[in-house]
Write a protein that holds these residues in place. Structure first.
Motif, PDB file in Angstrom:
ATOM      1  N   ALA A 122      -0.127  -3.952  -3.378  1.00  0.00           N
ATOM      2  CA  ALA A 122      -0.707  -4.523  -2.160  1.00  0.00           C
ATOM      3  C   ALA A 122      -1.611  -3.521  -1.443  1.00  0.00           C
ATOM      4  O   ALA A 122      -2.624  -3.898  -0.844  1.00  0.00           O
ATOM      5  N   ASP A 123      -1.244  -2.242  -1.518  1.00  0.00           N
ATOM      6  CA  ASP A 123      -2.010  -1.271  -0.748  1.00  0.00           C
ATOM      7  C   ASP A 123      -3.121  -0.612  -1.568  1.00  0.00           C
ATOM      8  O   ASP A 123      -3.785   0.294  -1.097  1.00  0.00           O
ATOM      9  N   GLU A 124      -3.322  -1.067  -2.817  1.00  0.00           N
ATOM     10  CA  GLU A 124      -4.354  -0.434  -3.635  1.00  0.00           C
ATOM     11  C   GLU A 124      -5.739  -0.970  -3.286  1.00  0.00           C
ATOM     12  O   GLU A 124      -5.889  -2.160  -2.985  1.00  0.00           O
ATOM     13  N   VAL A 125      -6.708  -0.073  -3.305  1.00  0.00           N
ATOM     14  CA  VAL A 125      -8.084  -0.475  -3.048  1.00  0.00           C
ATOM     15  C   VAL A 125      -8.600  -1.195  -4.289  1.00  0.00           C
ATOM     16  O   VAL A 125      -8.444  -0.703  -5.407  1.00  0.00           O
ATOM     17  N   ILE A 126      -9.171  -2.341  -4.107  1.00  0.00           N
ATOM     18  CA  ILE A 126      -9.766  -3.069  -5.236  1.00  0.00           C
ATOM     19  C   ILE A 126     -11.264  -2.822  -5.187  1.00  0.00           C
ATOM     20  O   ILE A 126     -11.914  -3.095  -4.189  1.00  0.00           O
TER      21      ILE A 126
END
Length: 644
Positions: A163-167
């Motif tokens: 959820a907290d990963e940068v896409i």
RNA sequence: GCUGACGUAGCUCAAUUGGCAGAGCAGCUGAUUUGUAAUCAGCAGGUUGUGAGUUCGAUUCUCACCGUCAGCUCCA
């Protein structure tokens, strides 16, 4: 503000979100032009990436190894760009940089043909010429799902992201890919590349998932580097031990026993010379033993192989019980423990070193078999040392010297790897502390550089691996020194100490060649078949110029044989040129030509392998002395034929 | 084991759309007697990996099995 510290200690303060490029610009104009990527706290970012954190800041140019990986990763995108243009139906998988280049996986209904690959390569050149910038964009999950709605593999990957990963996505011209980066600034940076081959690869390495088509490729900054790499591939093919094994008539394989070599009379000489060499080196400090090949399963239950390794063992059917309840041994260790346990041992006997050349069988998967490097039947120069814990440091040092000295004989150099405790392991931390310290102390005392492989040790103890590099710069894992605290427990090994109480010894597993089969494969490729004299199946070929000189030549050959030289007479009525050509092709180190002049003078005209017409007239006795000396000292060829 | 490609004389390789399986080298026989990487001629060599199937006919097309090779770990 973010604070960035440059390698020279100076700092830069920038606002969060500043692209890395702007920071590089403050360092220097030329550096900006040469910059490929930057590193912030060890993380490689491309020049367009907005900075989020401060910390140590480095700029990578072509000179840094890290930027080659960036280039290659961009190469993978350019490949995908080209493939998508020509095959819009291809679903895109992953496209990472790897050790020697890069690959990209595509989901297609029909595998690519070599013609397809050629077309892709041509198309890549167009993409490069079009000089598309790699544009990074950071997007939210909903947007990502929308953009890759036609790419199921990418959607799956997005779903896996935390959820907290940068896409982020990267776009070069018509192609967009879900990608973390970093990338070179634009497609024109890729100048020297080559598509190599295709192969099937399971989506995410899982054989239950669809098979994708992988295209392997490589890229370099400089043309010379690419050419050098391609040349090494060609050279490796030329030296392939499977090819040379056939042309030099050393060994062969047959359908009647896949994965097990048939050694010819010539190959057997090499095999025996090697084992004899090891035997000779081990005569003083080691105890050679022989143990059975076939065992009841009870041994494997004790050792743990029955549970963990049975898939790889050749099981034997028992006529009476109708069960598969015995097996050929895949390893020597348990049988050595049996022999050790058969007697009481005093601490005075330790360290006790058992060595064996017994035949081992492992039922490798058919798809894993490959020439002599991956076989089902082989012999190791296997040693098990039984010792007290207090003896570990000097013993490891002793074994290391032994192993490194062995490689030196062949002009091979080893790189050392120190592997420490893995997550799943036996024994308490205090034991691991002692074992690792002892191993590392021994390593340090050699003064050699070594690489730490944290967590890579065996479950039963830490180890030192020896990666040997051959004349083509390829690495092979051969030797190993492994401490083992588990086996002595399982087999209840004991020795009686000074105070007359029973104690548990430690075991060290040591291999030097890995297996003779694989080691010979490496030697064949290392020497390109031109073995040192002591290993050559045929050391001297004696060639009379004409039939009437055959009796003299035969006498000379006999004399050489009497001196222990593997000499052969070639008195066939073919021309001298023909016979010399054959001798050169068989890589015979010396040819002794006997003409009328030599016959009268008691000399021979010596032609040395690979030296062309250059010849030397020497007396038969002097030549014999020289060859005998070369064999005795196990001299290396004057120059190991380098790549080229 | 899985995916793909491949399997023709001892070796390296040929064989149109299914129509009598060829060459070079190696081997054998003979001639040649040779001074540093291929002398000449002749001969012989094959159930085309194995087994089924389709067909008047299969090296060629289909299926199964055996084997070889490249991969199947390097994560947008």
């Amino acid at each position: 503000m973010l604070v960035l510290t440059l390698p020279d200690g100076s700092t830069r303060e920038v606002a969060p979100g500043t692209p890395a490029r702007d920071v590089v610009a403050t360092i220097g104009e030329r550096l900006l032009r040469a910059a490929i990527a930057v590193s912030v706290n060890g993380e490689t970012l491309d020049l367009g990436t907005p900075l989020r954190t401060g910390g140590s800041f480095r700029v990578f140019t072509e000179r840094d190894a890290e930027s080659l990986a960036v280039l290659r990763h961009s190469g993978a995108h350019i490949l995908a760009t080209a493939v998508r243009r020509l095959r819009p139906d291809a679903r895109i998988g992953f496209g990472p940089a790897i050790d020697d280049g890069f690959y990209y996986d595509f989901g297609v209904d029909k595998p690519f043909t070599p013609e397809d690959v050629e077309a892709f390569e041509a198309e890549m050149k167009k993409v490069i010429a079009e000089k598309y910038p790699f544009v990074r964009e950071e997007i939210d999950r909903a947007e990502a799902n929308k953009r890759f709605v036609d790419d199921p593999l990418k959607l799956e990957r997005i779903a896996d992201l935390g959820a907290d990963e940068v896409i982020s996505t990267y776009t070069d011209g018509p192609f967009i890919d879900l990608c973390r980066g970093p990338h070179v600034p634009d497609t024109s940076y890729l100048k020297h590349f080559k598509l190599l081959h295709t192969a099937g690869a399971y989506w995410r390495g899982d054989e239950k998932r669809p098979m994708l088509q992988r295209i392997y490729a490589t890229a370099f900054w400089k043309k010379e580097d690419l050419d050098g790499y391609l040349f090494r591939i060609e050279e490796a093919k030329r030296r392939d031990h499977r090819v040379l094994g056939k042309t030099l008539d050393l060994f062969l394989f047959s359908q009647v026993s896949p994965g097990s070599a048939f050694w010819t009379e010539r190959g057997t000489i090499i095999y025996n010379e090697l084992t004899e060499f090891v035997r000779e080196r081990q005569r003083e400090h080691f105890l050679e033993i022989k143990t059975p090949l076939l065992y009841n399963k009870s041994l494997w239950e004790t050792s743990g192989h029955w549970g963990k390794y049975r898939e790889n063992m050749f099981l034997i059917h028992n006529k009476e019980t109708e069960e598969l309840d015995s097996s050929l041994k895949p390893m020597n260790c348990p049988s050595h423990y049996v022999l050790y346990s058969a007697k009481k041992h005093s601490y005075r006997e330790l360290p006790k070193r058992f060595v064996t050349f017994d035949v081992l069988h492992r039922n490798e998967l058919t798809g894993a078999l490959s020439g002599l490097t991956r076989v089902r039947q082989f012999q190791q120069d296997d040693c098990h040392v039984f010792l007290m814990e207090s003896q570990i440091a000097p013993e490891v040092q002793f074994l290391m010297d032994f192993i490194l000295g062995y490689y030196e004989t062949f002009g091979l150099t080893a790189k050392l790897k120190f592997a420490t405790r893995p997550e799943v392991r036996v024994g308490d931390d205090a034991m691991w502390d002692r074992a690792e310290q002892a191993l590392e102390a021994a390593l340090k005392s050699t003064g050699k550089a070594y690489e730490l492989k944290a967590g890579d040790g065996a479950f039963y103890g830490p180890k030192i691996d020896f990666d040997v590099e051959d004349s083509l710069g390829r690495a092979w894992q051969l030797g190993t020194i492994q401490l083992d605290y588990a086996a002595p427990e399982r087999f209840d090994l004991q020795y009686t100490s000074e105070d007359n109480t029973a104690h548990r010894p430690v075991v060290i597993h040591r291999a030097v060649s890995g297996s003779f089969e694989r080691f010979i494969a490496i030697l064949i490729e290392h020497f390109a078949g031109a073995f040192p004299v002591w290993l050559s199946p045929e050391q001297v070929r004696v060639l009379p110029i004409a039939d009437d000189l055959a009796p003299v030549a035969e006498e000379i050959t006999k004399k050489m044989k009497a001196a222990g030289i593997r000499a052969h007479l070639d008195a066939r009525s073919d021309t001298l040129n023909y016979r010399i050509r054959e001798g050169e092709m068989m890589k015979v180190p010396y040819m002794a030509v006997v003409g009328k002049r030599e016959a009268e003078a008691g000399t021979i005209a010596v032609r040395e392998r690979g030296q062309g017409k250059k010849q030397e007239i020497v007396s038969v006795d002097a030549f014999i002395a020289r060859v005998v000396d070369e064999v005795r000292t196990r001299a290396l060829p004057l120059k190991v034929e380098a790549a080229g």
